[in-house]
Design a protein around this motif. Sequence first.
Motif, PDB file in Angstrom:
ATOM      1  N   ASN A 106       0.714  -0.893   0.049  1.00 19.40           N
ATOM      2  CA  ASN A 106       0.168  -0.210  -0.078  1.00 19.40           C
ATOM      3  C   ASN A 106       0.696   1.150  -0.502  1.00 19.40           C
ATOM      4  O   ASN A 106       0.421   2.073  -0.665  1.00 19.40           O
ATOM      5  CB  ASN A 106      -0.846   0.198   1.506  1.00 19.40           C
ATOM      6  N   GLU A 107       1.940   1.221   1.105  1.00 13.53           N
ATOM      7  CA  GLU A 107       2.574   2.714   0.779  1.00 13.53           C
ATOM      8  C   GLU A 107       3.830   2.949  -0.385  1.00 13.53           C
ATOM      9  O   GLU A 107       3.573   3.410  -0.798  1.00 13.53           O
ATOM     10  CB  GLU A 107       4.134   2.653   1.836  1.00 13.53           C
ATOM     11  N   ILE A 108       3.721   1.557  -1.261  1.00 10.14           N
ATOM     12  CA  ILE A 108       4.861   1.792  -2.656  1.00 10.14           C
ATOM     13  C   ILE A 108       3.145   2.530  -3.624  1.00 10.14           C
ATOM     14  O   ILE A 108       4.032   2.806  -4.118  1.00 10.14           O
ATOM     15  CB  ILE A 108       5.214   0.128  -2.991  1.00 10.14           C
ATOM     16  N   CYS A 109       2.643   1.873  -3.295  1.00 13.69           N
ATOM     17  CA  CYS A 109       1.682   2.339  -4.580  1.00 13.69           C
ATOM     18  C   CYS A 109       0.756   3.871  -4.558  1.00 13.69           C
ATOM     19  O   CYS A 109       1.120   4.879  -5.474  1.00 13.69           O
ATOM     20  CB  CYS A 109       0.099   1.818  -4.618  1.00 13.69           C
ATOM     21  N   ALA A 110       0.727   3.925  -3.113  1.00 12.84           N
ATOM     22  CA  ALA A 110       0.516   5.650  -2.853  1.00 12.84           C
ATOM     23  C   ALA A 110       2.260   6.117  -3.063  1.00 12.84           C
ATOM     24  O   ALA A 110       1.976   7.560  -3.965  1.00 12.84           O
ATOM     25  CB  ALA A 110       0.108   5.540  -1.302  1.00 12.84           C
ATOM     26  N   GLU A 111       2.893   5.769  -3.058  1.00 14.27           N
ATOM     27  CA  GLU A 111       3.884   6.662  -2.808  1.00 14.27           C
ATOM     28  C   GLU A 111       4.400   6.840  -4.672  1.00 14.27           C
ATOM     29  O   GLU A 111       4.108   7.990  -5.491  1.00 14.27           O
ATOM     30  CB  GLU A 111       5.223   6.326  -2.924  1.00 14.27           C
ATOM     31  N   VAL A 112       3.675   5.557  -5.741  1.00 24.12           N
ATOM     32  CA  VAL A 112       3.708   5.861  -7.178  1.00 24.12           C
ATOM     33  C   VAL A 112       3.538   6.581  -7.931  1.00 24.12           C
ATOM     34  O   VAL A 112       2.733   7.322  -8.696  1.00 24.12           O
ATOM     35  CB  VAL A 112       3.804   4.005  -7.534  1.00 24.12           C
ATOM     36  N   ALA A 113       1.631   6.395  -7.502  1.00 24.94           N
ATOM     37  CA  ALA A 113       0.857   7.586  -7.393  1.00 24.94           C
ATOM     38  C   ALA A 113       0.834   8.571  -7.481  1.00 24.94           C
ATOM     39  O   ALA A 113       0.536   9.180  -8.084  1.00 24.94           O
ATOM     40  CB  ALA A 113      -0.867   6.696  -6.864  1.00 24.94           C
ATOM     41  N   GLY A 114       1.287   8.633  -6.188  1.00 30.74           N
ATOM     42  CA  GLY A 114       1.791  10.867  -5.807  1.00 30.74           C
ATOM     43  C   GLY A 114       2.882  10.869  -6.237  1.00 30.74           C
ATOM     44  O   GLY A 114       3.102  12.283  -7.005  1.00 30.74           O
ATOM     45  N   ALA A 115       3.949  10.365  -7.032  1.00 30.53           N
ATOM     46  CA  ALA A 115       4.720  10.633  -8.167  1.00 30.53           C
ATOM     47  C   ALA A 115       4.516  11.380  -9.392  1.00 30.53           C
ATOM     48  O   ALA A 115       4.478  11.893 -10.377  1.00 30.53           O
ATOM     49  CB  ALA A 115       5.687   9.415  -7.918  1.00 30.53           C
ATOM     50  N   VAL A 116       3.262  10.124  -9.919  1.00 31.52           N
ATOM     51  CA  VAL A 116       2.562  10.717 -10.886  1.00 31.52           C
ATOM     52  C   VAL A 116       2.095  12.155 -10.975  1.00 31.52           C
ATOM     53  O   VAL A 116       1.249  12.728 -12.103  1.00 31.52           O
ATOM     54  CB  VAL A 116       1.348   9.419 -11.207  1.00 31.52           C
ATOM     55  N   SER A 117       0.693  12.336 -10.195  1.00 31.91           N
ATOM     56  CA  SER A 117      -0.354  13.389  -9.936  1.00 31.91           C
ATOM     57  C   SER A 117      -0.263  13.287  -8.245  1.00 31.91           C
ATOM     58  O   SER A 117      -1.292  11.951  -8.098  1.00 31.91           O
ATOM     59  CB  SER A 117      -0.829  13.213 -10.593  1.00 31.91           C
ATOM     60  N   PRO A 118      -0.530  14.472  -7.574  1.00 35.44           N
ATOM     61  CA  PRO A 118      -0.965  14.329  -6.284  1.00 35.44           C
ATOM     62  C   PRO A 118      -2.386  14.209  -6.155  1.00 35.44           C
ATOM     63  O   PRO A 118      -3.128  13.499  -4.706  1.00 35.44           O
ATOM     64  CB  PRO A 118      -0.337  15.305  -5.453  1.00 35.44           C
ATOM     65  N   THR A 119      -2.897  13.887  -7.557  1.00 37.63           N
ATOM     66  CA  THR A 119      -4.902  14.220  -6.996  1.00 37.63           C
ATOM     67  C   THR A 119      -5.165  12.329  -7.555  1.00 37.63           C
ATOM     68  O   THR A 119      -6.176  11.853  -7.897  1.00 37.63           O
ATOM     69  CB  THR A 119      -4.992  14.601  -8.352  1.00 37.63           C
ATOM     70  N   ILE A 120      -4.316  11.921  -7.959  1.00 37.12           N
ATOM     71  CA  ILE A 120      -4.542  10.488  -7.899  1.00 37.12           C
ATOM     72  C   ILE A 120      -5.146   9.659  -6.776  1.00 37.12           C
ATOM     73  O   ILE A 120      -4.850   9.540  -5.513  1.00 37.12           O
ATOM     74  CB  ILE A 120      -3.511   9.635  -8.549  1.00 37.12           C
ATOM     75  N   LYS A 121      -6.350   9.080  -6.718  1.00 33.23           N
ATOM     76  CA  LYS A 121      -6.837   8.094  -5.644  1.00 33.23           C
ATOM     77  C   LYS A 121      -5.826   6.785  -5.541  1.00 33.23           C
ATOM     78  O   LYS A 121      -5.925   5.919  -6.748  1.00 33.23           O
ATOM     79  CB  LYS A 121      -8.349   7.529  -6.011  1.00 33.23           C
TER      80      LYS A 121
END
Length: 147
Positions: A106-121
């Motif tokens: 979950n932490e990795i998914c959140a980091e990857v998503a945040g690196a792409v865009s801060p608005t990704i759910k």
Amino acid sequence: MSAVVSASTDVLEEAQIMGEAILQSDVFIDYQQAKQRLTNDEEAQRLISEFNKWKDQYEEVQRFGKYHPDYKTISRHIRSAKREMDMHESVASFKKAEKALETLLNEICAEVAGAVSPTIKVPTGNPHFDNASCSGGCGSGQACGCS
């Protein structure tokens, strides 16, 4: 077009490296060992089987709810079987290791998503990460307290 293909290849290579790092992590190794111990533990397997037997009966009783003649008896037995199964050492160790691996992923998914865009759910199922990684993209109109 060549730059897009190159970027896609780079992303795939990085994902492969990340996957290999996860497979070599202490968290994943602990998970594998706990799973192996659980698989080889005859008492744990008996308890799991017993719980599944009661779970099947419980699902049948649930069709009628409290009006089923065996509702209370089966409900009591399934709770007892679950408690006994959950208290067994190898089951508890496996669940703990599984939760640690889930948290890492979950932490990795959140980091990857945040690196792409801060608005990704990122639906992690964990309110801490759902709100912590939220930047107005949670879809709740910021009712969760995000900014």
